[in-house]
Design an enzyme around this catalytic site. Sequence first.
Site, PDB file in Angstrom:
ATOM      1  CD  GLU A  50       7.644   2.551  -2.706  1.00  0.00           C
ATOM      2  OE1 GLU A  50       6.968   1.694  -2.089  1.00  0.00           O
ATOM      3  OE2 GLU A  50       8.301   2.288  -3.737  1.00  0.00           O
ATOM      4  CG  PHE A 112       6.165  -1.049 -17.061  1.00  0.00           C
ATOM      5  CD1 PHE A 112       5.422  -2.098 -16.527  1.00  0.00           C
ATOM      6  CD2 PHE A 112       7.397  -0.737 -16.489  1.00  0.00           C
ATOM      7  CE1 PHE A 112       5.906  -2.826 -15.453  1.00  0.00           C
ATOM      8  CE2 PHE A 112       7.881  -1.467 -15.412  1.00  0.00           C
ATOM      9  CZ  PHE A 112       7.125  -2.514 -14.889  1.00  0.00           C
ATOM     10  CD  GLN A 113       7.048   0.165 -12.451  1.00  0.00           C
ATOM     11  OE1 GLN A 113       7.981   0.953 -12.557  1.00  0.00           O
ATOM     12  NE2 GLN A 113       7.036  -0.831 -11.576  1.00  0.00           N
ATOM     13  CE  LYS A 162      14.241   6.569 -17.783  1.00  0.00           C
ATOM     14  NZ  LYS A 162      14.943   6.075 -16.595  1.00  0.00           N
ATOM     15  CG  MET A 479     -10.359   2.331  19.213  1.00  0.00           C
ATOM     16  SD  MET A 479     -10.756   2.855  20.895  1.00  0.00           S
ATOM     17  CE  MET A 479      -9.604   4.203  21.100  1.00  0.00           C
TER      18      MET A 479
HETATM   19  C1  LIG Z   1      -5.046   1.528   8.370  1.00  0.00           C
HETATM   20  C2  LIG Z   1      -6.152   1.363   9.350  1.00  0.00           C
HETATM   21  N1  LIG Z   1      -6.956   0.280   9.289  1.00  0.00           N
HETATM   22  C3  LIG Z   1      -7.947   0.133  10.203  1.00  0.00           C
HETATM   23  C4  LIG Z   1      -8.165   1.055  11.176  1.00  0.00           C
HETATM   24  C5  LIG Z   1      -9.307   0.878  12.174  1.00  0.00           C
HETATM   25  N2  LIG Z   1      -8.767   0.730  13.528  1.00  0.00           N
HETATM   26  C6  LIG Z   1      -8.681   1.757  14.399  1.00  0.00           C
HETATM   27  S1  LIG Z   1      -8.012   1.345  15.836  1.00  0.00           S
HETATM   28  C7  LIG Z   1      -7.842  -0.260  15.372  1.00  0.00           C
HETATM   29  C8  LIG Z   1      -7.252  -1.284  16.293  1.00  0.00           C
HETATM   30  C9  LIG Z   1      -5.804  -1.095  16.481  1.00  0.00           C
HETATM   31  O1  LIG Z   1      -5.294  -2.219  17.159  1.00  0.00           O
HETATM   32  P1  LIG Z   1      -3.873  -2.167  17.824  1.00  0.00           P
HETATM   33  O2  LIG Z   1      -2.884  -1.630  16.870  1.00  0.00           O
HETATM   34  O3  LIG Z   1      -3.565  -3.494  18.410  1.00  0.00           O
HETATM   35  O4  LIG Z   1      -4.042  -1.086  18.962  1.00  0.00           O
HETATM   36  P2  LIG Z   1      -4.931  -1.179  20.298  1.00  0.00           P
HETATM   37  O5  LIG Z   1      -6.225  -0.509  19.998  1.00  0.00           O
HETATM   38  O6  LIG Z   1      -5.104  -2.617  20.626  1.00  0.00           O
HETATM   39  O7  LIG Z   1      -4.146  -0.432  21.300  1.00  0.00           O
HETATM   40  C10 LIG Z   1      -8.322  -0.440  14.080  1.00  0.00           C
HETATM   41  C11 LIG Z   1      -8.354  -1.737  13.377  1.00  0.00           C
HETATM   42  C12 LIG Z   1      -7.317   2.185  11.171  1.00  0.00           C
HETATM   43  N3  LIG Z   1      -7.463   3.168  12.054  1.00  0.00           N
HETATM   44  N4  LIG Z   1      -6.310   2.296  10.276  1.00  0.00           N
END
Ligand SMILES: Cc1ncc(C[n+]2csc(CCOP(=O)(O)OP(=O)(O)O)c2C)c(N)n1
Lengths: 566, 163
Positions: A50, A112-113, A162, A479
């Site tokens: 979802e 439930f749910q 529902k 990042m």
């Molecule tokens: C749902 C979620 N969890 C954690 C983060 C923190 N976060 C931001 S960028 C990143 C790294 C992303 O890694 P990747 O998808 O390999 O992209 P890259 O930066 O290597 O291009 C993280 C963990 C986020 N933005 N969203």
Amino acid sequence: MKMNGARIMLECLKKEGVDTVFGYPGGTVINIYDELFSFKEIRHILPRHEQAGTHAADGYARATGRVGVAIATSGPGATNTVTGIATAYMDSIPMVIITGQVPTPLIGNDAFQEVDIIGITRPCTKHSFLVKDVKELALIMKKAFYIARTGRPGPVLVDLPKDVQIAQTEFVYPETVEIRSYKPTTTGHPRQVEKAMAMMLESRRPVVYVGGGAVLSNASDELTELCRKLAMPVTTTLMGLGSFPENDPNSLGMLGMHGAYCANMAMTHADLIIAIGARFDDRVTGKLATFAPHARIIHVDVDPTSIKKNVRVDLPIVGDVRDVLAKMIKQADKLTDKVAEFKAALAPWHEDIVGWKAKHPIGYKNSTTVIKPQFVIQKLRELSDEDAIISTDVGQHQMWTAQFFQFNKPRTLLSSGGLGTMGYGLPAAMGAQAAFPERQVITICGDGGVQMNIQEMATLVQNRLPVKIVILNNNFLGMVRQWQELFFDKRYSSTCMELPIDYVKLADAYGAKGFSTSKPGEVEKVIKAAFKHTGPVIMEFMIAREEKVLPMVPAGASLNEMVLNA
Amino acid sequence: MQHTISVLVENEFGVLSRIASLFSGRGFNIDSLSVAPTNEDGMSRMTIVTRGDDQILEQITKQLNKLIDVIKVIDFTDGSGIERELALIKVTAEDESRAEVLRIVDIFRAKIIDVTPKSYTIEATGNPLKIDAILDLLRPLGLKELVRTGAVSIGRGAKGWKG
Ligand SMILES: Cc1ncc(C[n+]2csc(CCOP(=O)(O)OP(=O)(O)O)c2C)c(N)n1
Ligand SMILES: [Mg+2]
């Protein structure tokens, strides 16, 4: 004609012109699905989660400008939509989310749910409704769509128990809707517009700073016309990319944390900032105390709460951005002599800007041995269609896309700016492709985020949605790793992905096509082959693992304190 | 600085929680809040007493206005409103202090609404500052229980605020 609530809900969607919904069945929406079974006017796409369904509705909305629709069952189905709703809320995306709810007599009994999804989503929806009586359903649906798309757009949730889906009533869809407590200001005040024009013509170092509001209000043409007429430099936020063509000489590109040097320098030295549908987010302003120290500020926004929230404003204009810009153009056309004088007086300012552009252009050092991510992005631009839609996930690849792709048309970049949601890219592309089966839709992801909704490969294949998935694989949560490198002594705590994944086999397992390369010389070949393939494709590029996104304004620093090469 | 804001709202499911979560979600304070239906169909009126500098107050007012169910927001801060509050106060009243309590009640034009050999229950209305004052005097005698409604506020002059 008498109908049950489930059918009425679908009839309302039809009346609103909805042609596609993204939904997942379950106990409390089974009646809706029973009606859908024979309801041919609406295409129902079944995502595999979802969250992805909600992101797909969001991608559909961003690409088309129409309201995206998602359906989920009560309880876990509803809670799975929360990240998608919050993502849309932060970027002001018009959406209607229909959730099933336990029958009204059971509400509050921990049935439930059962979850209080209205309570859970209150801080991340523009509004929400619990339908308690089938007789109210049509009016509530009308209001939900009206609220979602007008004023500052946003997601609206309709919680539909529902028993209300089963109850019968006469279906009448209201022609119009009046909400006495909701009257968004849409037209800018003419006097304020006049004052703004006077301020502009007095300025000698103006910068137009454009946010997602310009895209949301479809104001690109007006924005482009006005800025060209007055020869004013334009910088955009991540959300504003595409609203002003980046190939225009007046474009400064993106500003902020990973923005262009010239854009951040222009903001710092400006004597006037004209903010258009932007909200002075902390990723854009850097340290507030030193933000635009010499500038007066004009702020145009449809949402009064955005104005003066973070920065002082000299001239607020509340109204739809497109309307205000159109009025400004008219105003400028009455003042041709003054406009000519103004343009001439901007010459030294343009010289400064050209100087900054030349001094530190957005760039990178290419390599013949290892693939540079920036090179892949440039090749993608070069080889993709002019009107291709690009979605991104969140991380370094997102910033490289923003810096190097060059967006010239609105609604061609779909990216989670406000919430920064990993897992957004693939399902958002799915939604855009469902809206535009004939256009090229490309999602640019990292190896981390792509895993967060990878199950949607199945949806793509099943529904013949030929999304082109680009994975810039650094085998890092890049990042975060970059921050660890710069600010935590290279202590790469839990950011190395360790386990390599065979994305070619993975694509194959879903019945799609996969390509992978680590050679710079093969990048073009892979992209061409992938674009030629008629179905969904994964293109994996093994990139330079420790490449950084630069320039960078460290969090909390001033805009002119950019790290240019570290 | 303290501010008194009146908010006219649709009498809809969940309005109160929307307003409460607006305050808590943005770190704004609520000193007191009172709410009840008005004479207009489907409309309720809240009086919220809050605190903050001008910029915070501007944000609060704008954010309230942004809620779909909010019809109107009126800021009564600049002395343009009349404020009243009701308090029910149970005090210890034994031997010599019984007369003292009665004297205070009389001075403040409050009322005794319940009596026992050991206590009085007092109903006091007035400007919130007046309620504070009577409480200051009663406290040394022994406050057993206190309920305040929070301020309600209405504009001065002939003009009536409606939806
Ligand atoms: C749902 C979620 N969890 C954690 C983060 C923190 N976060 C931001 S960028 C990143 C790294 C992303 O890694 P990747 O998808 O390999 O992209 P890259 O930066 O290597 O291009 C993280 C963990 C986020 N933005 N969203
Ligand atoms: Mg990565």
